[in-house]
Design a protein around this motif. Structure first.
Motif, PDB file in Angstrom:
ATOM      1  N   UNK A   1       0.884  -1.176   0.000  1.00  0.00           N
ATOM      2  CA  UNK A   1       0.000   0.000   0.000  1.00  0.00           C
ATOM      3  C   UNK A   1       0.921   1.225   0.000  1.00  0.00           C
ATOM      4  N   UNK A   2       1.276   1.734  -1.189  1.00  0.00           N
ATOM      5  CA  UNK A   2       2.301   2.780  -1.261  1.00  0.00           C
ATOM      6  C   UNK A   2       1.861   4.134  -0.730  1.00  0.00           C
ATOM      7  N   UNK A   3       0.559   4.402  -0.665  1.00  0.00           N
ATOM      8  CA  UNK A   3       0.099   5.752  -0.325  1.00  0.00           C
ATOM      9  C   UNK A   3      -0.687   5.764   0.974  1.00  0.00           C
ATOM     10  N   UNK A   4      -0.043   5.367   2.058  1.00  0.00           N
ATOM     11  CA  UNK A   4      -0.663   5.379   3.377  1.00  0.00           C
ATOM     12  C   UNK A   4      -0.275   6.675   4.095  1.00  0.00           C
ATOM     13  N   UNK A   5      -1.290   7.405   4.542  1.00  0.00           N
ATOM     14  CA  UNK A   5      -1.072   8.623   5.317  1.00  0.00           C
ATOM     15  C   UNK A   5      -1.318   8.313   6.790  1.00  0.00           C
ATOM     16  N   UNK A   6      -0.399   8.722   7.651  1.00  0.00           N
ATOM     17  CA  UNK A   6      -0.589   8.541   9.085  1.00  0.00           C
ATOM     18  C   UNK A   6      -1.062   9.860   9.689  1.00  0.00           C
ATOM     19  N   UNK A   7      -2.153   9.773  10.437  1.00  0.00           N
ATOM     20  CA  UNK A   7      -2.761  10.942  11.061  1.00  0.00           C
ATOM     21  C   UNK A   7      -2.747  10.757  12.568  1.00  0.00           C
ATOM     22  N   UNK A   8      -2.331  11.792  13.289  1.00  0.00           N
ATOM     23  CA  UNK A   8      -2.462  11.792  14.752  1.00  0.00           C
ATOM     24  C   UNK A   8      -3.843  12.350  15.065  1.00  0.00           C
ATOM     25  N   UNK A   9      -4.759  11.464  15.418  1.00  0.00           N
ATOM     26  CA  UNK A   9      -6.158  11.839  15.627  1.00  0.00           C
ATOM     27  C   UNK A   9      -6.425  12.131  17.092  1.00  0.00           C
ATOM     28  N   UNK A  10      -7.213  13.162  17.337  1.00  0.00           N
ATOM     29  CA  UNK A  10      -7.629  13.538  18.692  1.00  0.00           C
ATOM     30  C   UNK A  10      -6.444  13.978  19.550  1.00  0.00           C
ATOM     31  N   UNK A  11      -5.605  14.846  18.970  1.00  0.00           N
ATOM     32  CA  UNK A  11      -4.488  15.414  19.713  1.00  0.00           C
ATOM     33  C   UNK A  11      -5.019  16.380  20.781  1.00  0.00           C
TER      34      UNK A  11
ATOM     35  N   UNK B   1      -5.286  -8.534   3.700  1.00  0.00           N
ATOM     36  CA  UNK B   1      -4.393  -7.446   3.281  1.00  0.00           C
ATOM     37  C   UNK B   1      -4.687  -6.191   4.080  1.00  0.00           C
ATOM     38  N   UNK B   2      -5.967  -5.904   4.274  1.00  0.00           N
ATOM     39  CA  UNK B   2      -6.339  -4.688   4.991  1.00  0.00           C
ATOM     40  C   UNK B   2      -5.929  -4.771   6.466  1.00  0.00           C
ATOM     41  N   UNK B   3      -6.093  -5.942   7.060  1.00  0.00           N
ATOM     42  CA  UNK B   3      -5.706  -6.081   8.466  1.00  0.00           C
ATOM     43  C   UNK B   3      -4.206  -5.876   8.655  1.00  0.00           C
TER      44      UNK B   3
ATOM     45  N   UNK C   1      -6.462   4.989   0.365  1.00  0.00           N
ATOM     46  CA  UNK C   1      -7.534   4.641  -0.567  1.00  0.00           C
ATOM     47  C   UNK C   1      -7.621   3.126  -0.687  1.00  0.00           C
ATOM     48  N   UNK C   2      -8.842   2.606  -0.693  1.00  0.00           N
ATOM     49  CA  UNK C   2      -9.028   1.166  -0.767  1.00  0.00           C
ATOM     50  C   UNK C   2      -8.655   0.650  -2.157  1.00  0.00           C
ATOM     51  N   UNK C   3      -8.288  -0.614  -2.184  1.00  0.00           N
ATOM     52  CA  UNK C   3      -7.957  -1.285  -3.436  1.00  0.00           C
ATOM     53  C   UNK C   3      -8.958  -2.432  -3.591  1.00  0.00           C
ATOM     54  N   UNK C   4      -9.778  -2.414  -4.634  1.00  0.00           N
ATOM     55  CA  UNK C   4     -10.794  -3.467  -4.789  1.00  0.00           C
ATOM     56  C   UNK C   4     -10.197  -4.863  -4.930  1.00  0.00           C
ATOM     57  N   UNK C   5      -8.916  -4.949  -5.276  1.00  0.00           N
ATOM     58  CA  UNK C   5      -8.276  -6.255  -5.420  1.00  0.00           C
ATOM     59  C   UNK C   5      -7.766  -6.796  -4.090  1.00  0.00           C
ATOM     60  N   UNK C   6      -7.791  -5.958  -3.048  1.00  0.00           N
ATOM     61  CA  UNK C   6      -7.259  -6.374  -1.756  1.00  0.00           C
ATOM     62  C   UNK C   6      -8.216  -7.312  -1.039  1.00  0.00           C
TER      63      UNK C   6
ATOM     64  N   UNK D   1      -7.796   2.937   8.127  1.00  0.00           N
ATOM     65  CA  UNK D   1      -9.030   3.333   7.449  1.00  0.00           C
ATOM     66  C   UNK D   1      -8.835   3.232   5.947  1.00  0.00           C
ATOM     67  N   UNK D   2      -9.877   2.730   5.260  1.00  0.00           N
ATOM     68  CA  UNK D   2      -9.818   2.515   3.811  1.00  0.00           C
ATOM     69  C   UNK D   2     -10.950   3.294   3.145  1.00  0.00           C
ATOM     70  N   UNK D   3     -10.572   4.230   2.286  1.00  0.00           N
ATOM     71  CA  UNK D   3     -11.521   5.125   1.635  1.00  0.00           C
ATOM     72  C   UNK D   3     -11.971   4.509   0.322  1.00  0.00           C
ATOM     73  N   UNK D   4     -13.260   4.181   0.248  1.00  0.00           N
ATOM     74  CA  UNK D   4     -13.799   3.585  -0.966  1.00  0.00           C
ATOM     75  C   UNK D   4     -14.113   4.633  -2.018  1.00  0.00           C
ATOM     76  N   UNK D   5     -14.333   4.192  -3.247  1.00  0.00           N
ATOM     77  CA  UNK D   5     -14.635   5.128  -4.336  1.00  0.00           C
ATOM     78  C   UNK D   5     -16.100   5.536  -4.335  1.00  0.00           C
ATOM     79  N   UNK D   6     -16.391   6.686  -4.948  1.00  0.00           N
ATOM     80  CA  UNK D   6     -17.768   7.110  -5.186  1.00  0.00           C
ATOM     81  C   UNK D   6     -18.547   7.382  -3.917  1.00  0.00           C
ATOM     82  N   UNK D   7     -19.884   7.289  -4.057  1.00  0.00           N
ATOM     83  CA  UNK D   7     -20.793   7.532  -2.941  1.00  0.00           C
ATOM     84  C   UNK D   7     -21.894   6.472  -2.918  1.00  0.00           C
ATOM     85  N   UNK D   8     -22.446   6.248  -1.740  1.00  0.00           N
ATOM     86  CA  UNK D   8     -23.595   5.370  -1.605  1.00  0.00           C
ATOM     87  C   UNK D   8     -24.839   6.120  -2.084  1.00  0.00           C
ATOM     88  N   UNK D   9     -25.973   5.425  -2.297  1.00  0.00           N
ATOM     89  CA  UNK D   9     -27.178   6.107  -2.777  1.00  0.00           C
ATOM     90  C   UNK D   9     -27.649   7.257  -1.896  1.00  0.00           C
ATOM     91  N   UNK D  10     -27.359   7.203  -0.597  1.00  0.00           N
ATOM     92  CA  UNK D  10     -27.773   8.299   0.284  1.00  0.00           C
ATOM     93  C   UNK D  10     -26.680   9.352   0.465  1.00  0.00           C
TER      94      UNK D  10
END
Length: 293
Positions: free
Chosen positions: A3-13, A36-38, A27-32, A50-59
């Motif tokens: 996963x070459x593009x992993x960003x590390x965020x310090x959350x709730x500082x 792999x994600x774990x 960003x999520x990879x549909x082939x994973x 956290x894995x960011x999926x593409x597009x949006x859900x119907x809502x």
């Protein structure tokens, strides 16, 4: 897989930008595969990914999935703070109002650039509360190793569920909180027996003074969490329910026992469907970028 593009965020500082819960965002990879994600959290040196999926859900929600090294989670509060901070850094905006879809639920989010980082808030939804059964309470308290002097004199444990249930366990003061040394094997077994995510041991906030807490969730592979935002929202719901107030707003400091001082904000109010909460925190993106909206 890599996963070459992993960003590390310090959350709730903390308010000055110190500490926080390191969280991997990519960003999520549909082939994973889920295996792999774990593996991503461990590879990034974080407890959650956290894995960011593409597009949006119907809502209108942007899909996001959360994993620890051992399991997929139905929700992750500090992970949501991290995700929305990264989404904002991918724009040239100073504020981003959006919707996120996680664990079968779509909810509102807002991310705002601040001098010390990115402030994120999200709607946690309805928090269900109940009193634990005597055997349930006894098993968790015993696994935590609390002494007779440690319990809070007026508050009592509750089960809170914004989705996944967890036990809220109040203790007398911050000294008692720092003394907690759970038997992780017993705690894992008790949480699995009673269907609990983990337990949130806390000192309630008093007046303008923030509360303090430690979250133990070995059943999902997190022996102790640096910051647990969803449990802070649960605590706000519990305090609203027990005090009879119309609204509650709290700050809870976490992570001190792990050398990663963190802080989570939460508010609760009564509504037609029950007690609903909003949860927030400040995030520092270690390696983000500004782009075109």
């Amino acid at each position: 897989m890599s996963w070459p593009d992993v960003t590390v965020v310090d959350a709730c500082v903390r308010r000055d930008g110190r500490g926080g819960s390191p969280t991997a965002v990519t960003d999520d990879d549909p082939a994973a595969t889920d295996a792999d994600r774990r593996a991503v959290a461990a590879a990034a040196g974080t407890s959650h990914a956290a894995f960011l999926g593409p597009g949006r859900t119907p809502d209108g929600g942007r899909p996001v999935r959360f994993f620890t090294a051992t399991a997929e989670l139905s929700g992750c509060g500090h992970g949501t703070v991290a995700v929305q901070a990264v989404r904002l850094t991918r724009t040239a905006l100073d504020e981003l109002n959006d919707r996120q879809h996680t664990g079968g639920r779509t909810f509102d989010t807002v991310a705002i650039r601040r001098p010390a980082g990115i402030e994120v808030w999200f709607d946690q939804g309805v928090v269900a509360l109940r009193h634990p059964a005597p055997d349930e309470r006894a098993a968790i308290v015993a696994a935590l190793g609390l002494t007779a002097d440690d319990p809070h004199p007026t508050d009592a444990p509750r089960i809170a569920a914004p989705g996944a249930p967890r036990m809220l366990v109040p203790v007398r003061d911050r000294s008692a909180l720092l003394r907690v040394r759970p038997h992780l094997g017993r705690l894992t077994a008790a949480c699995r027996r009673y269907g609990l995510l983990g337990c949130f041991v806390y000192v309630p906030p008093v007046g303008d003074q923030p509360g303090a807490a430690r979250m133990f969730a070995p059943a999902i592979g997190v022996d102790e969490d640096v910051a647990n935002a969803n449990s802070t929202g649960c605590l706000a719901a519990h305090l609203l329910d027990t005090t009879g107030a119309r609204t509650v707003a709290i700050e809870v400091e976490q992570g001190d026992a792990l050398g990663r001082p963190s802080s989570v904000l939460a508010s609760a109010r009564r509504g037609p469907a029950g007690i609903t909460t909003r949860v927030g925190g400040l995030a520092v993106v270690r390696d983000g970028h500004r782009g075109d909206n």
